[in-house]
Design a protein around this motif. Structure first.
Motif, PDB file in Angstrom:
ATOM      1  N   MET A   1      18.045 -29.844  -1.691  1.00 14.01           N
ATOM      2  CA  MET A   1      17.159 -30.824  -1.087  1.00 14.01           C
ATOM      3  C   MET A   1      17.929 -32.123  -0.865  1.00 14.01           C
ATOM      4  O   MET A   1      18.748 -32.520  -1.684  1.00 14.01           O
ATOM      5  N   GLU A   2      17.645 -32.805   0.243  1.00 19.41           N
ATOM      6  CA  GLU A   2      18.351 -34.022   0.587  1.00 19.41           C
ATOM      7  C   GLU A   2      17.921 -35.188  -0.309  1.00 19.41           C
ATOM      8  O   GLU A   2      16.863 -35.171  -0.915  1.00 19.41           O
ATOM      9  N   GLN A   3      18.777 -36.235  -0.393  1.00 19.01           N
ATOM     10  CA  GLN A   3      18.469 -37.415  -1.188  1.00 19.01           C
ATOM     11  C   GLN A   3      17.253 -38.136  -0.606  1.00 19.01           C
ATOM     12  O   GLN A   3      17.176 -38.381   0.604  1.00 19.01           O
ATOM     13  N   VAL A   4      16.290 -38.465  -1.479  1.00 17.32           N
ATOM     14  CA  VAL A   4      15.038 -39.072  -1.037  1.00 17.32           C
ATOM     15  C   VAL A   4      14.970 -40.513  -1.517  1.00 17.32           C
ATOM     16  O   VAL A   4      15.260 -40.809  -2.684  1.00 17.32           O
ATOM     17  N   THR A   5      14.569 -41.432  -0.645  1.00 20.19           N
ATOM     18  CA  THR A   5      14.450 -42.845  -1.000  1.00 20.19           C
ATOM     19  C   THR A   5      13.051 -43.147  -1.546  1.00 20.19           C
ATOM     20  O   THR A   5      12.115 -42.357  -1.378  1.00 20.19           O
ATOM     21  N   ALA A   6      12.911 -44.327  -2.191  1.00 16.71           N
ATOM     22  CA  ALA A   6      11.621 -44.740  -2.746  1.00 16.71           C
ATOM     23  C   ALA A   6      10.569 -44.875  -1.649  1.00 16.71           C
ATOM     24  O   ALA A   6       9.403 -44.485  -1.825  1.00 16.71           O
ATOM     25  N   LEU A   7      10.961 -45.408  -0.499  1.00 19.50           N
ATOM     26  CA  LEU A   7      10.029 -45.567   0.614  1.00 19.50           C
ATOM     27  C   LEU A   7       9.535 -44.212   1.109  1.00 19.50           C
ATOM     28  O   LEU A   7       8.355 -44.057   1.454  1.00 19.50           O
ATOM     29  N   GLN A   8      10.413 -43.231   1.125  1.00 21.96           N
ATOM     30  CA  GLN A   8      10.015 -41.892   1.555  1.00 21.96           C
ATOM     31  C   GLN A   8       9.041 -41.264   0.561  1.00 21.96           C
ATOM     32  O   GLN A   8       8.092 -40.581   0.961  1.00 21.96           O
ATOM     33  N   TYR A   9       9.243 -41.507  -0.717  1.00 16.83           N
ATOM     34  CA  TYR A   9       8.294 -41.017  -1.724  1.00 16.83           C
ATOM     35  C   TYR A   9       6.906 -41.631  -1.499  1.00 16.83           C
ATOM     36  O   TYR A   9       5.885 -40.939  -1.604  1.00 16.83           O
ATOM     37  N   VAL A  10       6.867 -42.924  -1.203  1.00 10.60           N
ATOM     38  CA  VAL A  10       5.593 -43.598  -0.938  1.00 10.60           C
ATOM     39  C   VAL A  10       4.925 -43.004   0.302  1.00 10.60           C
ATOM     40  O   VAL A  10       3.710 -42.747   0.314  1.00 10.60           O
ATOM     41  N   LEU A  11       5.705 -42.772   1.350  1.00 18.29           N
ATOM     42  CA  LEU A  11       5.172 -42.179   2.575  1.00 18.29           C
ATOM     43  C   LEU A  11       4.577 -40.802   2.302  1.00 18.29           C
ATOM     44  O   LEU A  11       3.475 -40.484   2.774  1.00 18.29           O
ATOM     45  N   VAL A  12       5.284 -40.003   1.539  1.00 15.08           N
ATOM     46  CA  VAL A  12       4.792 -38.665   1.193  1.00 15.08           C
ATOM     47  C   VAL A  12       3.488 -38.753   0.414  1.00 15.08           C
ATOM     48  O   VAL A  12       2.533 -37.999   0.671  1.00 15.08           O
ATOM     49  N   ALA A  13       3.398 -39.684  -0.543  1.00 17.60           N
ATOM     50  CA  ALA A  13       2.196 -39.822  -1.369  1.00 17.60           C
ATOM     51  C   ALA A  13       0.983 -40.211  -0.522  1.00 17.60           C
ATOM     52  O   ALA A  13      -0.114 -39.644  -0.688  1.00 17.60           O
ATOM     53  N   VAL A  14       1.157 -41.159   0.385  1.00 10.02           N
ATOM     54  CA  VAL A  14       0.042 -41.606   1.241  1.00 10.02           C
ATOM     55  C   VAL A  14      -0.420 -40.474   2.158  1.00 10.02           C
ATOM     56  O   VAL A  14      -1.625 -40.216   2.306  1.00 10.02           O
ATOM     57  N   CYS A  15       0.538 -39.796   2.762  1.00 15.75           N
ATOM     58  CA  CYS A  15       0.187 -38.683   3.652  1.00 15.75           C
ATOM     59  C   CYS A  15      -0.487 -37.550   2.887  1.00 15.75           C
ATOM     60  O   CYS A  15      -1.402 -36.888   3.401  1.00 15.75           O
ATOM     61  N   ALA A  16      -0.070 -37.315   1.651  1.00 15.97           N
ATOM     62  CA  ALA A  16      -0.676 -36.259   0.835  1.00 15.97           C
ATOM     63  C   ALA A  16      -2.129 -36.576   0.510  1.00 15.97           C
ATOM     64  O   ALA A  16      -2.986 -35.681   0.508  1.00 15.97           O
ATOM     65  N   LEU A  17      -2.433 -37.854   0.241  1.00 18.58           N
ATOM     66  CA  LEU A  17      -3.821 -38.239  -0.023  1.00 18.58           C
ATOM     67  C   LEU A  17      -4.692 -37.996   1.205  1.00 18.58           C
ATOM     68  O   LEU A  17      -5.802 -37.449   1.096  1.00 18.58           O
ATOM     69  N   LEU A  18      -4.198 -38.370   2.366  1.00 17.58           N
ATOM     70  CA  LEU A  18      -4.951 -38.142   3.608  1.00 17.58           C
ATOM     71  C   LEU A  18      -5.132 -36.644   3.868  1.00 17.58           C
ATOM     72  O   LEU A  18      -6.221 -36.196   4.239  1.00 17.58           O
ATOM     73  N   ALA A  19      -4.060 -35.869   3.662  1.00 18.91           N
ATOM     74  CA  ALA A  19      -4.138 -34.423   3.879  1.00 18.91           C
ATOM     75  C   ALA A  19      -5.065 -33.771   2.861  1.00 18.91           C
ATOM     76  O   ALA A  19      -5.792 -32.824   3.183  1.00 18.91           O
ATOM     77  N   GLY A  20      -5.062 -34.279   1.619  1.00 21.10           N
ATOM     78  CA  GLY A  20      -5.954 -33.727   0.597  1.00 21.10           C
ATOM     79  C   GLY A  20      -7.415 -33.976   0.918  1.00 21.10           C
ATOM     80  O   GLY A  20      -8.266 -33.121   0.669  1.00 21.10           O
ATOM     81  N   THR A  21      -7.719 -35.138   1.474  1.00 16.11           N
ATOM     82  CA  THR A  21      -9.093 -35.438   1.878  1.00 16.11           C
ATOM     83  C   THR A  21      -9.523 -34.534   3.030  1.00 16.11           C
ATOM     84  O   THR A  21     -10.627 -33.970   3.025  1.00 16.11           O
ATOM     85  N   LEU A  22      -8.639 -34.387   4.007  1.00 16.58           N
ATOM     86  CA  LEU A  22      -8.928 -33.488   5.125  1.00 16.58           C
ATOM     87  C   LEU A  22      -9.128 -32.062   4.631  1.00 16.58           C
ATOM     88  O   LEU A  22     -10.035 -31.352   5.073  1.00 16.58           O
ATOM     89  N   GLY A  23      -8.281 -31.646   3.681  1.00 18.50           N
ATOM     90  CA  GLY A  23      -8.390 -30.296   3.145  1.00 18.50           C
ATOM     91  C   GLY A  23      -9.694 -30.050   2.419  1.00 18.50           C
ATOM     92  O   GLY A  23     -10.231 -28.939   2.449  1.00 18.50           O
ATOM     93  N   GLY A  24     -10.232 -31.083   1.768  1.00 28.40           N
ATOM     94  CA  GLY A  24     -11.506 -30.924   1.088  1.00 28.40           C
ATOM     95  C   GLY A  24     -12.671 -30.761   2.039  1.00 28.40           C
ATOM     96  O   GLY A  24     -13.708 -30.220   1.675  1.00 28.40           O
ATOM     97  N   ILE A  25     -12.505 -31.225   3.266  1.00 26.25           N
ATOM     98  CA  ILE A  25     -13.557 -31.092   4.280  1.00 26.25           C
ATOM     99  C   ILE A  25     -13.399 -29.806   5.073  1.00 26.25           C
ATOM    100  O   ILE A  25     -14.366 -29.092   5.326  1.00 26.25           O
ATOM    101  N   THR A  26     -12.166 -29.488   5.452  1.00 26.86           N
ATOM    102  CA  THR A  26     -11.929 -28.369   6.364  1.00 26.86           C
ATOM    103  C   THR A  26     -11.470 -27.095   5.656  1.00 26.86           C
ATOM    104  O   THR A  26     -11.476 -26.026   6.269  1.00 26.86           O
ATOM    105  N   GLY A  27     -11.053 -27.177   4.380  1.00 26.90           N
ATOM    106  CA  GLY A  27     -10.569 -25.991   3.686  1.00 26.90           C
ATOM    107  C   GLY A  27      -9.066 -25.844   3.734  1.00 26.90           C
ATOM    108  O   GLY A  27      -8.493 -25.002   3.054  1.00 26.90           O
ATOM    109  N   TYR A  28      -8.402 -26.624   4.542  1.00 24.83           N
ATOM    110  CA  TYR A  28      -6.940 -26.633   4.562  1.00 24.83           C
ATOM    111  C   TYR A  28      -6.496 -28.008   5.021  1.00 24.83           C
ATOM    112  O   TYR A  28      -7.296 -28.819   5.463  1.00 24.83           O
ATOM    113  N   GLY A  29      -5.236 -28.281   4.929  1.00 23.13           N
ATOM    114  CA  GLY A  29      -4.743 -29.576   5.359  1.00 23.13           C
ATOM    115  C   GLY A  29      -3.346 -29.825   4.837  1.00 23.13           C
ATOM    116  O   GLY A  29      -2.407 -30.047   5.596  1.00 23.13           O
TER     117      GLY A  29
END
Length: 246
Positions: A1-29
């Motif tokens: 896996m490539e080297q990940v920066t702190a900003l990229q970790y934050v981006l992943v976390a925010v996107c995961a929260l949005l995807a998790g909310t969508l997944g709770g409504i639609t069944g996937y995300g």
């Protein structure tokens, strides 16, 4: 896996929260949308194992949030048939994630929406041997790809489930298969420590989304939720095809 920066970790976390909310409504995300974020950061080869591990947390949170809506009979039939083929799919996931497969799956799912509506008007449902065969086919897909959860969504709706029962039953099946898939990837050496760290970040960040989604769906009429599920299937299928063509 490539080297990940702190900003990229934050981006992943925010996107995961949005995807998790969508997944709770639609069944996937998470499995369908997060690869778009993860692939440029961690590399394409690490995406499927990371999504597999994170799904243990995201689907676990949906099981807790929607536990009263689970259809255990359908979950048992599909889960038992999908377990062995999921192992096979995980073993050969590099061969099963090609563009041709994504185009085929996406096209099939788009066609399934009007087909399922027709079957509903004819009072016909996917059951018995048909449901078992669909479960086996889904196991092969989920073992070898990220984002194939939209297939399970379509299977459950074709079997007669609606609304939050689809989300809940999808979650418990996906959680069990996720345990099998994660074990297989660990044995095959596809989960180094760096992938575990990213997967846990995605899973923990997406977990609150299930409870946000539960609140959002409590006031939704069943026909509106079903319409959202159908739209989610079509949109997810288009994304699969677009990724493959790209």
């Amino acid at each position: 896996m490539e080297q990940v920066t702190a900003l990229q970790y934050v981006l992943v976390a925010v996107c995961a929260l949005l995807a998790g909310t969508l997944g709770g409504i639609t069944g996937y995300g998470t499995g369908l949308l997060m690869p778009l974020v993860l692939a440029p950061i961690v590399g394409a080869d690490a995406v499927v194992p990371i999504i597999g591990v994170s799904a243990l947390l995201t689907n676990g949170s949906r099981v807790v949030a929607f536990r009263d809506e689970i259809d255990y009979r359908r979950a048992l039939v599909i889960g038992c048939m999908a377990l062995p083929t999921c192992l096979l799919g995980a073993y050969g996931y590099t061969f099963l994630s090609g563009s041709e497969a994504a185009i085929l799956i996406g096209t099939f799912l788009i066609v399934m929406v009007p087909v399922r509506m027709t079957l509903k008007r004819l009072h016909t449902r996917l059951s018995g041997g048909g449901l078992a065969a669909a479960g086996a086919g889904y196991g092969l897909l989920v073992g070898g790809t990220a984002g194939s959860g939209v297939v399970l969504l379509s299977i459950l709706m074709a079997s007669g489930l609606n609304g939050r029962a689809v989300v809940a039953t999808d979650a418990i099946i996906s959680m069990v298969l996720g345990v099998v898939k994660t074990g297989a990837f660990q044995v095959f050496g596809a989960l180094p420590l760096s992938s575990w760290v990213m997967a846990i970040l995605v899973g923990l960040s997406a977990t609150p989304g299930a409870f946000i989604a539960k609140r959002l769906t409590e006031t939704l009429p069943i026909h509106i939720h079903n319409a959202i599920l159908d739209a989610a299937i079509v949109c997810g299928s288009v994304i699969l095809i677009a990724q493959a063509l790209r």
